[in-house]
Enzyme design. Sequence first.
Site, short mmCIF file in Angstrom:
data_model
loop_
_atom_site.label_atom_id
_atom_site.label_comp_id
_atom_site.label_asym_id
_atom_site.label_seq_id
_atom_site.Cartn_x
_atom_site.Cartn_y
_atom_site.Cartn_z
CG HIS A 14 -7.12 6.31 10.75
ND1 HIS A 14 -8.04 5.84 9.84
CD2 HIS A 14 -6.11 5.38 10.77
CE1 HIS A 14 -7.61 4.68 9.34
NE2 HIS A 14 -6.45 4.38 9.88
CG HIS A 37 -1.81 4.85 8.92
ND1 HIS A 37 -2.02 4.27 7.70
CD2 HIS A 37 -2.78 4.35 9.73
CE1 HIS A 37 -3.07 3.45 7.77
NE2 HIS A 37 -3.55 3.49 9.00
CD GLU A 38 -3.00 4.64 13.53
OE1 GLU A 38 -4.22 4.92 13.60
OE2 GLU A 38 -2.60 3.54 13.09
ZN ZN Z 1 -5.41 2.57 9.54
#
Ligand code: ZN
Length: 501
Positions: A270, A266-267
């Site tokens: 980003h 997830h990170e």
């Molecule tokens: Zn997030």
Amino acid sequence: MKAIEDNYIPLTEQLKKIFYLFTSQWLLEWDQQVNLPGAESCAKLRGAQIGALAETLHAASTEERIHTWLKALEKHHDALTPDQQVVVREARRDYDLKAKLPADFVAKKKKATSEAFHVWAEARKNNDYASFAPYLKRNIDLSLEESAYQEFKDNPYDYWIDQFDPGLDTQTVDRLFAELQEELVPLVRQVLESPQKTSSKIFKGFPVDTQRTFLKQVIEKIGFDFSRSRIDVALHPFCIGNPSECRITTRFHEDHPLDSLFSSIHEAGHGLYELGLPAEHEGTPLAQAVGSAVHESQSRLWENQVGRSRGFWKYWEPKYREAFKDELKDIDPETLYRAINAVDLNPIRVDSDELTYNLHIILRFTLEKQLFAGELDVNDLPEAWNSLTESLLGFTPPSDAQGCMQDIHWAWSCFGYFPSYCMGNMMAAQLWETANKALPHLEDDFAQGDFSAMLGWLRQNIHSQGKRYRTLELVEHVTGESLSPKALIRYLKERYLPLYN
Ligand code: ZN
């Protein structure tokens, strides 16, 4: 044209200076979360440094000459290049947002927020909502005052939505969430009532060092560039980044290896967005993310659509088993895949699965909106929280600490942010459908360990755009359709119904 150059060049130089100050500030914040030695003196010094830098940053962002340059450029709007028009439009927005707030108000709000945060931490520990309520009320009142400074007269809550996702408003979110809720509530019920039970709690004793090595391999393979980035351990996973460099964090638990793996993917999602913004425009809005919902679409797409797919695990499962020979020996492939896509009810938003997570967001949005409209009194929040949880998710939270006090956002005066998480999920599903139409071989690529076409598509369609389009325009531009929950519903049904009969 000389009149343009004379104003555009100093404007972009000032924007870059603001960018350097801002990124220095986040580096200190990163250090605070990741590296800070335990002594009180260190926390005190770091806090003071961040405070001093924040003042300098505010002064640099509200210098009168920014307004002068912008006014001159706005006069020549039609003679500006499309890129220059984007820079001027977004610089105007940022300048006005900051310059409209009186310095004493900013200081007053900061102090109140900091007090509310400490009271909340204590109140949550003691499950004592009554002690937090007056501080929450003050945070809301000050946030309403801020909307008034920003001249959001019709609906003060619009300002808070627009802060994080420029161009969006309460009415739009309301409409999208109502449509999503109508389909999602029965779908969740159907999955939960299925006799096919799955659990994510089947893992035990996964050595942290092996977890770290494995997840680094995974995120490097999807394209996360370690020559410009690092991953460290922190209490909460987060990502900060720009085209030059990126920092992400994760946390480890021996019995929850999927937590650190998926939060890292997830990170990294980003991070891929930040690192993929056009470096040649660094420091200007052309190299900045559109907003929180688009950002969240990037992390969610890698975490869920890619990371929980069959293709992805076809490639990674043998490597996972190789890394954790003993730990995985009693877990068969189908049980593993089901654990990766397990759905169960959890009162805590951040521990929730992909399916029920969206209902947690609808809950918060509904209550936040009512609090801002004066339709809900802070003293009645726990009751409202519990009854809405009951109707959306079918259970009552065991306590206020695990109910209306679980998130840091309201204690931190961070209103209007929750919707971005769910809008990001909608957007991720819509982008995923569009990408699959253009590149029908994506899942086969994943099965071969090839993620380059996926990343290339995101680079071209989302990352390289910077702030050229606002949230809703970007979705239309890329997918040819306006933002809607339909693709998310289709995706969730396709992924979860076969698993849960
Ligand atoms: Zn997030």
